[in-house]
Design an enzyme around this catalytic site. Sequence first.
Site, PDB file in Angstrom:
ATOM      1  N   GLU A  37      -0.770  -9.530  -0.683  1.00  0.00           N
ATOM      2  CA  GLU A  37      -2.076  -9.542  -0.418  1.00  0.00           C
ATOM      3  C   GLU A  37      -2.886  -9.637  -1.688  1.00  0.00           C
ATOM      4  OE1 GLU A  37      -1.969  -6.237   2.140  1.00  0.00           O
ATOM      5  OE2 GLU A  37      -3.021  -7.348   3.653  1.00  0.00           O
ATOM      6  N   GLY A  41       0.521  -4.769   0.732  1.00  0.00           N
ATOM      7  CA  GLY A  41      -0.681  -5.019  -0.120  1.00  0.00           C
ATOM      8  C   GLY A  41      -0.361  -5.778  -1.485  1.00  0.00           C
ATOM      9  N   ALA A  86       0.931  -1.145   0.098  1.00  0.00           N
ATOM     10  CA  ALA A  86       0.078   0.022   0.035  1.00  0.00           C
ATOM     11  C   ALA A  86       0.830   1.215   0.052  1.00  0.00           C
ATOM     12  CB  ALA A  86      -0.810   0.037   1.342  1.00  0.00           C
ATOM     13  N   GLU A 142       4.595  -5.034   7.111  1.00  0.00           N
ATOM     14  CA  GLU A 142       3.927  -3.992   8.028  1.00  0.00           C
ATOM     15  C   GLU A 142       4.455  -3.786   9.259  1.00  0.00           C
ATOM     16  OE1 GLU A 142       2.394  -6.451   6.007  1.00  0.00           O
ATOM     17  OE2 GLU A 142       0.838  -5.340   4.749  1.00  0.00           O
TER      18      GLU A 142
HETATM   19  N1  CAA Z   1       4.451   3.242  -0.833  1.00  0.00           N
HETATM   20  C1  CAA Z   1       5.130   4.556  -1.276  1.00  0.00           C
HETATM   21  N2  CAA Z   1       6.032   4.242  -1.986  1.00  0.00           N
HETATM   22  C2  CAA Z   1       7.063   3.280  -2.091  1.00  0.00           C
HETATM   23  C3  CAA Z   1       6.678   1.932  -1.454  1.00  0.00           C
HETATM   24  C4  CAA Z   1       5.244   2.143  -0.731  1.00  0.00           C
HETATM   25  N3  CAA Z   1       4.948   0.719  -0.458  1.00  0.00           N
HETATM   26  N4  CAA Z   1       7.522   1.144  -1.907  1.00  0.00           N
HETATM   27  C5  CAA Z   1       8.494   1.938  -2.546  1.00  0.00           C
HETATM   28  N5  CAA Z   1       8.054   3.176  -2.808  1.00  0.00           N
HETATM   29  C6  CAA Z   1       8.805   4.170  -3.462  1.00  0.00           C
HETATM   30  C7  CAA Z   1      10.142   4.677  -2.736  1.00  0.00           C
HETATM   31  O1  CAA Z   1       9.596   5.600  -1.777  1.00  0.00           O
HETATM   32  C8  CAA Z   1      10.770   5.387  -3.842  1.00  0.00           C
HETATM   33  O2  CAA Z   1      10.346   6.460  -4.175  1.00  0.00           O
HETATM   34  P1  CAA Z   1      11.470   7.590  -4.422  1.00  0.00           P
HETATM   35  O3  CAA Z   1      12.199   7.062  -5.486  1.00  0.00           O
HETATM   36  O4  CAA Z   1      10.376   8.820  -4.921  1.00  0.00           O
HETATM   37  O5  CAA Z   1      12.279   7.694  -3.198  1.00  0.00           O
HETATM   38  C9  CAA Z   1      10.687   4.184  -4.790  1.00  0.00           C
HETATM   39  O6  CAA Z   1       9.447   3.421  -4.736  1.00  0.00           O
HETATM   40  C10 CAA Z   1      11.651   3.203  -5.164  1.00  0.00           C
HETATM   41  O7  CAA Z   1      11.791   2.663  -3.685  1.00  0.00           O
HETATM   42  P2  CAA Z   1      13.312   2.456  -2.999  1.00  0.00           P
HETATM   43  O8  CAA Z   1      14.061   3.516  -3.360  1.00  0.00           O
HETATM   44  O9  CAA Z   1      12.835   2.307  -1.527  1.00  0.00           O
HETATM   45  O10 CAA Z   1      13.693   0.942  -3.769  1.00  0.00           O
HETATM   46  P3  CAA Z   1      14.755  -0.306  -3.139  1.00  0.00           P
HETATM   47  O11 CAA Z   1      15.074  -0.919  -4.270  1.00  0.00           O
HETATM   48  O12 CAA Z   1      15.592   0.694  -2.266  1.00  0.00           O
HETATM   49  O13 CAA Z   1      13.679  -0.739  -2.310  1.00  0.00           O
HETATM   50  C11 CAA Z   1      11.922  -1.964  -1.548  1.00  0.00           C
HETATM   51  C12 CAA Z   1      12.877  -1.662  -2.621  1.00  0.00           C
HETATM   52  C13 CAA Z   1      12.572  -2.903  -0.559  1.00  0.00           C
HETATM   53  C14 CAA Z   1      10.620  -2.753  -1.903  1.00  0.00           C
HETATM   54  C15 CAA Z   1      11.389  -0.943  -0.591  1.00  0.00           C
HETATM   55  O14 CAA Z   1      11.021   0.259  -1.395  1.00  0.00           O
HETATM   56  C16 CAA Z   1      10.368  -1.086   0.485  1.00  0.00           C
HETATM   57  O15 CAA Z   1      10.762  -1.730   1.465  1.00  0.00           O
HETATM   58  N6  CAA Z   1       9.239  -0.557   0.160  1.00  0.00           N
HETATM   59  C17 CAA Z   1       8.028  -0.480   1.292  1.00  0.00           C
HETATM   60  C18 CAA Z   1       7.657  -2.053   1.315  1.00  0.00           C
HETATM   61  C19 CAA Z   1       6.678  -2.089   2.461  1.00  0.00           C
HETATM   62  O16 CAA Z   1       6.765  -1.962   3.910  1.00  0.00           O
HETATM   63  N7  CAA Z   1       5.281  -2.220   1.999  1.00  0.00           N
HETATM   64  C20 CAA Z   1       4.176  -2.467   2.708  1.00  0.00           C
HETATM   65  C21 CAA Z   1       3.303  -1.193   2.810  1.00  0.00           C
HETATM   66  S1  CAA Z   1       2.268  -1.326   4.263  1.00  0.00           S
HETATM   67  C22 CAA Z   1       0.915  -2.238   3.366  1.00  0.00           C
HETATM   68  O17 CAA Z   1       0.925  -2.847   2.276  1.00  0.00           O
HETATM   69  C23 CAA Z   1      -0.392  -2.287   4.368  1.00  0.00           C
HETATM   70  C24 CAA Z   1      -1.489  -3.002   3.743  1.00  0.00           C
HETATM   71  O18 CAA Z   1      -1.447  -4.274   3.868  1.00  0.00           O
HETATM   72  C25 CAA Z   1      -2.511  -2.271   3.322  1.00  0.00           C
END
Ligand code: CAA
Length: 257
Positions: free
Chosen positions: A111, A108, A63, A131
């Site tokens: 999911e 998400g 998400a 999460e």
């Molecule tokens: N939401 C918003 N933006 C996201 C995102 C997310 N879930 N995941 C990645 N992005 C964005 C980053 O902010 C980044 O944006 P900028 O270039 O503007 O800074 C871009 O995508 C690229 O990401 P990274 O620079 O972080 O890329 P990376 O290769 O270093 O890492 C990754 C990749 C490991 C997937 C890392 O991006 C990450 O950990 N992302 C979040 C994963 C996460 O926590 N997901 C769960 C979200 S909560 C959820 O989903 C709740 C639910 O069930 C409803």
Amino acid sequence: MSRIRSERRGPVELLTLDRPKALNALDRATLEELLGTCERLRADTSVRAVVLTGEGRAFVAGADIAEMRALDAQQAEAFSRLGHAAMDAIESLEVPTIAAVNGFALGGGCELACACDWIYASEKARFGQPEVNLGLIPGFGGTDRLVRRVGSAWGKELVLGGEPIDAATALRIGLANRLFAPDALLAASLDAAEKIASKGPLAIATAKRVMLQSQDADASAAHEFEQFAFGVISEAEECAEGMDAFLEKRTPSFKDR
Ligand code: CAA
């Protein structure tokens, strides 16, 4: 600006989550578009299978954290309800859905993949429910659909541990059905979808519905529903065609669903 690219490949609809700069993170706009797309697919009887994938290096990285950061409790619940509605819409499509997981399927994203009928994955894919690293819990069905798919031991390790797993582990625990080299994943997923599209669409829709309804029923209600549905479908034109074709040693010709 559209966040989902839709393409028709014969009887197969290919949906590509297309917000690669944010690793296809699911914001409200994407979830609403997903709901609208499902409504359109429901009405289009020429679609016989769906493949869902992501543009770039992610399937879906979760998400949208930037959007979620600003939500109060009431808004967060509404966001979770919207996500659930979108996942339910995918899960309840009449046609089979294959998640072609090309990269990160986190939060998400995992999911969403679990809302599809099955998962084919790139050898480079990574799955997880991270999460708890954000002080959050899964909000689009991860505490339920993932556990149903992989069982409670692995479900708990993923949701409570918050660490991602690689594609080989996803295969081993039954989260992914098959793995492919990255550049072979999409073609393999489309091939599988096309093969399904040659089979009886009403039979597939009925089997899917029986399986979905039965997962929450006790065994006797589930068996009763299967027996009823078996009777109903055996009177369908499609069933007559399928059995006649077998007996006449020819290929069946099924109509649109
Ligand atoms: N939401 C918003 N933006 C996201 C995102 C997310 N879930 N995941 C990645 N992005 C964005 C980053 O902010 C980044 O944006 P900028 O270039 O503007 O800074 C871009 O995508 C690229 O990401 P990274 O620079 O972080 O890329 P990376 O290769 O270093 O890492 C990754 C990749 C490991 C997937 C890392 O991006 C990450 O950990 N992302 C979040 C994963 C996460 O926590 N997901 C769960 C979200 S909560 C959820 O989903 C709740 C639910 O069930 C409803």
